[in-house]
Motif scaffolding. Sequence first.
Motif, PDB file in Angstrom:
ATOM      1  N   GLN A   7      46.677  11.797 -11.294  1.00 43.16           N
ATOM      2  CA  GLN A   7      47.779  11.603 -12.241  1.00 43.16           C
ATOM      3  C   GLN A   7      47.807  10.152 -12.724  1.00 43.16           C
ATOM      4  O   GLN A   7      47.709   9.220 -11.931  1.00 43.16           O
ATOM      5  CB  GLN A   7      49.111  11.947 -11.570  1.00 43.16           C
ATOM      6  N   GLU A   8      47.943   9.980 -14.035  1.00 38.89           N
ATOM      7  CA  GLU A   8      47.873   8.632 -14.614  1.00 38.89           C
ATOM      8  C   GLU A   8      49.113   7.790 -14.312  1.00 38.89           C
ATOM      9  O   GLU A   8      49.037   6.566 -14.275  1.00 38.89           O
ATOM     10  CB  GLU A   8      47.657   8.734 -16.121  1.00 38.89           C
ATOM     11  N   GLY A   9      50.258   8.404 -14.101  1.00 34.73           N
ATOM     12  CA  GLY A   9      51.478   7.630 -13.907  1.00 34.73           C
ATOM     13  C   GLY A   9      51.752   7.225 -12.469  1.00 34.73           C
ATOM     14  O   GLY A   9      52.747   6.551 -12.195  1.00 34.73           O
ATOM     15  N   VAL A  10      50.869   7.591 -11.542  1.00 32.68           N
ATOM     16  CA  VAL A  10      51.096   7.295 -10.125  1.00 32.68           C
ATOM     17  C   VAL A  10      50.595   5.897  -9.789  1.00 32.68           C
ATOM     18  O   VAL A  10      49.482   5.514 -10.144  1.00 32.68           O
ATOM     19  CB  VAL A  10      50.392   8.336  -9.230  1.00 32.68           C
ATOM     20  N   LYS A  11      51.425   5.132  -9.089  1.00 34.00           N
ATOM     21  CA  LYS A  11      51.047   3.772  -8.694  1.00 34.00           C
ATOM     22  C   LYS A  11      50.036   3.817  -7.552  1.00 34.00           C
ATOM     23  O   LYS A  11      50.011   4.747  -6.750  1.00 34.00           O
ATOM     24  CB  LYS A  11      52.278   2.974  -8.274  1.00 34.00           C
ATOM     25  N   THR A  12      49.205   2.774  -7.478  1.00 28.00           N
ATOM     26  CA  THR A  12      48.170   2.703  -6.455  1.00 28.00           C
ATOM     27  C   THR A  12      48.241   1.386  -5.700  1.00 28.00           C
ATOM     28  O   THR A  12      48.771   0.391  -6.203  1.00 28.00           O
ATOM     29  CB  THR A  12      46.766   2.837  -7.075  1.00 28.00           C
ATOM     30  N   SER A  13      47.707   1.387  -4.486  1.00 26.58           N
ATOM     31  CA  SER A  13      47.549   0.162  -3.699  1.00 26.58           C
ATOM     32  C   SER A  13      46.289   0.309  -2.864  1.00 26.58           C
ATOM     33  O   SER A  13      45.736   1.412  -2.743  1.00 26.58           O
ATOM     34  CB  SER A  13      48.770  -0.077  -2.808  1.00 26.58           C
ATOM     35  N   ASN A  14      45.821  -0.789  -2.298  1.00 24.77           N
ATOM     36  CA  ASN A  14      44.578  -0.766  -1.541  1.00 24.77           C
ATOM     37  C   ASN A  14      44.806  -1.125  -0.079  1.00 24.77           C
ATOM     38  O   ASN A  14      45.632  -1.985   0.236  1.00 24.77           O
ATOM     39  CB  ASN A  14      43.569  -1.751  -2.138  1.00 24.77           C
ATOM     40  N   ALA A  15      44.060  -0.482   0.803  1.00 26.87           N
ATOM     41  CA  ALA A  15      44.052  -0.882   2.207  1.00 26.87           C
ATOM     42  C   ALA A  15      43.357  -2.240   2.304  1.00 26.87           C
ATOM     43  O   ALA A  15      42.494  -2.559   1.485  1.00 26.87           O
ATOM     44  CB  ALA A  15      43.321   0.152   3.049  1.00 26.87           C
ATOM     45  N   PRO A  16      43.735  -3.073   3.290  1.00 29.46           N
ATOM     46  CA  PRO A  16      43.116  -4.399   3.424  1.00 29.46           C
ATOM     47  C   PRO A  16      41.596  -4.351   3.524  1.00 29.46           C
ATOM     48  O   PRO A  16      40.902  -5.228   3.003  1.00 29.46           O
ATOM     49  CB  PRO A  16      43.738  -4.951   4.707  1.00 29.46           C
ATOM     50  N   LYS A  17      41.072  -3.296   4.178  1.00 32.15           N
ATOM     51  CA  LYS A  17      39.626  -3.141   4.292  1.00 32.15           C
ATOM     52  C   LYS A  17      39.301  -1.681   4.572  1.00 32.15           C
ATOM     53  O   LYS A  17      40.189  -0.907   4.956  1.00 32.15           O
ATOM     54  CB  LYS A  17      39.054  -4.051   5.381  1.00 32.15           C
ATOM     55  N   ALA A  34      48.507   0.899  10.276  1.00 29.09           N
ATOM     56  CA  ALA A  34      49.286  -0.014   9.443  1.00 29.09           C
ATOM     57  C   ALA A  34      49.060   0.266   7.960  1.00 29.09           C
ATOM     58  O   ALA A  34      49.995   0.197   7.155  1.00 29.09           O
ATOM     59  CB  ALA A  34      48.919  -1.463   9.767  1.00 29.09           C
ATOM     60  N   SER A  35      47.822   0.590   7.575  1.00 34.46           N
ATOM     61  CA  SER A  35      47.545   0.868   6.162  1.00 34.46           C
ATOM     62  C   SER A  35      48.211   2.164   5.717  1.00 34.46           C
ATOM     63  O   SER A  35      48.674   2.276   4.581  1.00 34.46           O
ATOM     64  CB  SER A  35      46.034   0.932   5.919  1.00 34.46           C
ATOM     65  N   ILE A  36      48.282   3.141   6.610  1.00 36.59           N
ATOM     66  CA  ILE A  36      48.968   4.396   6.283  1.00 36.59           C
ATOM     67  C   ILE A  36      50.468   4.168   6.151  1.00 36.59           C
ATOM     68  O   ILE A  36      51.102   4.654   5.210  1.00 36.59           O
ATOM     69  CB  ILE A  36      48.670   5.463   7.353  1.00 36.59           C
ATOM     70  N   ASP A  37      51.034   3.413   7.073  1.00 37.78           N
ATOM     71  CA  ASP A  37      52.468   3.094   6.975  1.00 37.78           C
ATOM     72  C   ASP A  37      52.768   2.306   5.700  1.00 37.78           C
ATOM     73  O   ASP A  37      53.831   2.471   5.088  1.00 37.78           O
ATOM     74  CB  ASP A  37      52.921   2.292   8.200  1.00 37.78           C
ATOM     75  N   ALA A  38      51.823   1.437   5.290  1.00 40.15           N
ATOM     76  CA  ALA A  38      52.016   0.674   4.053  1.00 40.15           C
ATOM     77  C   ALA A  38      52.055   1.608   2.846  1.00 40.15           C
ATOM     78  O   ALA A  38      52.876   1.443   1.936  1.00 40.15           O
ATOM     79  CB  ALA A  38      50.905  -0.355   3.891  1.00 40.15           C
ATOM     80  N   GLY A  39      51.161   2.607   2.824  1.00 39.16           N
ATOM     81  CA  GLY A  39      51.174   3.571   1.730  1.00 39.16           C
ATOM     82  C   GLY A  39      52.455   4.377   1.693  1.00 39.16           C
ATOM     83  O   GLY A  39      53.041   4.602   0.629  1.00 39.16           O
ATOM     84  N   LEU A  40      52.908   4.816   2.857  1.00 41.94           N
ATOM     85  CA  LEU A  40      54.168   5.560   2.941  1.00 41.94           C
ATOM     86  C   LEU A  40      55.346   4.688   2.511  1.00 41.94           C
ATOM     87  O   LEU A  40      56.254   5.147   1.807  1.00 41.94           O
ATOM     88  CB  LEU A  40      54.386   6.049   4.377  1.00 41.94           C
ATOM     89  N   THR A  41      55.323   3.421   2.939  1.00 44.13           N
ATOM     90  CA  THR A  41      56.411   2.509   2.591  1.00 44.13           C
ATOM     91  C   THR A  41      56.452   2.241   1.098  1.00 44.13           C
ATOM     92  O   THR A  41      57.529   2.165   0.488  1.00 44.13           O
ATOM     93  CB  THR A  41      56.253   1.180   3.353  1.00 44.13           C
ATOM     94  N   ASN A  42      55.284   2.087   0.476  1.00 40.63           N
ATOM     95  CA  ASN A  42      55.234   1.878  -0.976  1.00 40.63           C
ATOM     96  C   ASN A  42      55.860   3.049  -1.725  1.00 40.63           C
ATOM     97  O   ASN A  42      56.631   2.868  -2.672  1.00 40.63           O
ATOM     98  CB  ASN A  42      53.788   1.685  -1.430  1.00 40.63           C
ATOM     99  N   ALA A  43      55.523   4.272  -1.281  1.00 36.62           N
ATOM    100  CA  ALA A  43      56.104   5.461  -1.917  1.00 36.62           C
ATOM    101  C   ALA A  43      57.615   5.510  -1.687  1.00 36.62           C
ATOM    102  O   ALA A  43      58.380   5.887  -2.573  1.00 36.62           O
ATOM    103  CB  ALA A  43      55.435   6.715  -1.367  1.00 36.62           C
ATOM    104  N   TRP A  44      58.031   5.127  -0.502  1.00 31.34           N
ATOM    105  CA  TRP A  44      59.461   5.103  -0.153  1.00 31.34           C
ATOM    106  C   TRP A  44      60.216   4.110  -1.027  1.00 31.34           C
ATOM    107  O   TRP A  44      61.297   4.411  -1.557  1.00 31.34           O
ATOM    108  CB  TRP A  44      59.586   4.739   1.325  1.00 31.34           C
TER     109      TRP A  44
END
Length: 221
Positions: free
Chosen positions: A67-77, A89-99
């Motif tokens: 989906q084009e309107g969905v925001k993205t982020s990257n894991a540190p590595k 921690a990277s999974i929690d970061a993704g969940l937190t961003n969505a939250w």
Amino acid sequence: INRTGLPLTPWSRQLAWTVYELAAAMQLGRPIDSQKLEAMNQVYQLNLDRQVYVGSKILNVKGLLNQEGVKTSNAPKPWKQSTADEIRASIDAGLTNAWKQTGRAVVPDKMLISPDEYALLVSTIVSTAGNRSLLDYLTENTIAYKQNGKPLDIQPVKWLEKDGVVPTNRAAFYTQDRKYVQFPLVPLQRTPMEYRDLRQIVTYYGKVGAVELRYTDTMHY
């Protein structure tokens, strides 16, 4: 017509066989009618799978994972180079961003990852007794479990591998609820058996829509 503004796309297949083919198949113990139905169902499920996850270029619609309107982020590595704690921690970061995107209203309850990353979670052991995988540990040790009161549902999806559909191996966080995302579908139906000369013919038909992501903020890549 679905919420994307496009009509549901008709899908149909015609199955046919002669009475000679049917008789020969029965003698061999391999009923040709059920074999053709099984083959058609496999084709239908493959088509449906692609439409749901990555959409259709012909219809110019997107799927759940691009989906084009969905925001993205990257894991540190990359996860292959990460410790179990870094992966968590990277999974929690993704969940937190969505939250955060939803104004702290909705925490995703589902996470889709590529088969390679899924295999990594299964094979990584976090228990000193050697009896608990990182996958099992994560289902109950993320903010999703604490906020939703149920384990985070982590599933592998082949379409999340880098192959031109997605730019790199991707994880998708979302809530599997019709309030936020749904896929219109008219289940397959069949016409009555038709007899034409020596042939028996049945037509299966249905309609397929496009993924409707009602609130893009409830999903994060």
